[in-house]
Enzyme design. Structure first.
Site, PDB file in Angstrom:
ATOM      1  N   LYS A 108       0.864  -1.191   0.000  1.00  0.00           N
ATOM      2  CA  LYS A 108       0.000   0.000   0.000  1.00  0.00           C
ATOM      3  C   LYS A 108       0.899   1.238   0.000  1.00  0.00           C
ATOM      4  O   LYS A 108       1.896   1.276   0.726  1.00  0.00           O
ATOM      5  CB  LYS A 108      -0.935   0.009   1.210  1.00  0.00           C
ATOM      6  CG  LYS A 108      -1.793   1.280   1.296  1.00  0.00           C
ATOM      7  CD  LYS A 108      -2.955   1.128   2.250  1.00  0.00           C
ATOM      8  CE  LYS A 108      -2.599   1.229   3.707  1.00  0.00           C
ATOM      9  NZ  LYS A 108      -1.990   2.520   4.099  1.00  0.00           N
ATOM     10  N   GLU A 172      -9.194   7.520   3.721  1.00  0.00           N
ATOM     11  CA  GLU A 172      -9.023   7.787   5.162  1.00  0.00           C
ATOM     12  C   GLU A 172      -9.506   9.184   5.534  1.00  0.00           C
ATOM     13  O   GLU A 172      -9.082  10.190   4.952  1.00  0.00           O
ATOM     14  CB  GLU A 172      -7.542   7.615   5.557  1.00  0.00           C
ATOM     15  CG  GLU A 172      -7.324   7.870   7.051  1.00  0.00           C
ATOM     16  CD  GLU A 172      -6.021   7.344   7.614  1.00  0.00           C
ATOM     17  OE1 GLU A 172      -5.241   6.720   6.878  1.00  0.00           O
ATOM     18  OE2 GLU A 172      -5.799   7.554   8.822  1.00  0.00           O
TER      19      GLU A 172
HETATM   20  O1  KIV Z   1      -1.070   2.064   8.730  1.00  0.00           O
HETATM   21  C1  KIV Z   1      -2.264   1.752   8.809  1.00  0.00           C
HETATM   22  O2  KIV Z   1      -2.710   1.060   9.724  1.00  0.00           O
HETATM   23  C2  KIV Z   1      -3.148   2.243   7.769  1.00  0.00           C
HETATM   24  C3  KIV Z   1      -4.621   2.134   8.010  1.00  0.00           C
HETATM   25  C4  KIV Z   1      -5.013   3.156   8.988  1.00  0.00           C
HETATM   26  C5  KIV Z   1      -5.390   2.192   6.759  1.00  0.00           C
HETATM   27  O3  KIV Z   1      -2.709   2.744   6.781  1.00  0.00           O
END
Ligand code: KIV
Length: 256
Positions: A108, A172
């Protein structure tokens, strides 16, 4: 689950994702059949105790990804690319490959990063996008997209990420109406955190879901589904009490 199956869930049923940072929680998430496990860089805050995610290193992400992968051998694991791990497309590729070697199936990346994401996708590394509040870049954690200009930028970023080819994206801390519009306008699943009920799925940080949070103020969107602070404290007090009174170890817990 693989990333294509996640993509196909859009419009069929809601997608669930929770974070994990260690073997035991990963094991339980897999047992409960969660759709996705996120090794989030939120570990900088909830595991390492820092005020934000800005000090999280690749070494930490690899370490925790490895632990999670040991506990959830059949789950779809997404690992966060930490701050400065994707400063150039070349660095991004090398670092993403390391996370995959540690056991992640996808990474991600925060924000609209076309060059970096394109290189990863060309190298067959699935990418989850992330728009709205971007903790790696934010000075203050607050709702994003409240002005028409900001909202328009977030919407454009989301559409661009879809065009580049991410398989899903986190929304988010944005207003419900904006998350609803993005979810309607893109064909890939949106996974919300503080973005209301119209997203295709929801993600939360596991320690907050479990109530392992101390007495800190939590954001409005967080719901505690358990109170592990209390459960753990009660168990520790009982242990101390039994040791001090000689009740533990008893015959049953002693070799003869
Ligand atoms: O780092 C994380 O836990 C995240 C979530 C809040 C989506 O990116």
């Amino acid at each position: 689950m693989n990333v294509n199956e996640i993509r196909e869930l859009k419009g069929k049923r809601k997608i669930t994702m929770l974070t994990a940072y260690d073997y035991q929680i990963a094991r339980i998430l897999e047992d409960a059949e969660i759709d996705l496990i996120l090794v989030g860089d939120s570990l900088g805050m909830v595991f390492q105790g820092n005020p934000d995610t800005k000090k999280v290193t690749m070494a930490a992400m690899e370490y925790h990804t490895r632990a999670v992968a040991q506990g959830a051998k059949n789950s779809l694991i997404v690992s966060d690319m930490p701050i400065h791990s994707y400063d150039t497309p070349q660095e991004a590729l090398a670092n993403a490959q390391q996370l995959l070697q540690a056991g992640a199936h996808a990474v991600k990346i925060e924000g609209n990063q076309p060059e970096v994401i394109t290189v990863l996708l060309k190298n067959n590394i699935p990418v989850m996008g992330h728009v709205g509040l971007l903790p790696q870049f934010a000075e203050k954690y607050k709702v994003q997209g409240k002005t028409p200009k900001q909202a328009d930028q977030i919407w454009r970023d989301a559409l661009n990420l879809e065009k580049i080819g991410v398989f899903s994206m986190v929304l988010e801390c944005i207003p419900e109406w904006l998350a609803r519009k993005i979810t309607h306008d893109v064909k890939i699943p949106t996974i919300g955190i503080g973005a209301g009920k119209h997203c295709d799925g929801q993600v939360l940080v596991i320690t907050e879901v479990l109530g392992l949070v101390g007495n800190q103020n939590l954001p409005k969107f967080v719901k505690r589904f358990a109170n592990l602070d209390k459960t753990i404290r009660d168990a520790i007090i009982e242990f101390m009490d039994e040791v001090r009174t000689g009740k533990y170890p008893d015959k049953q817990h002693t070799y003869h």
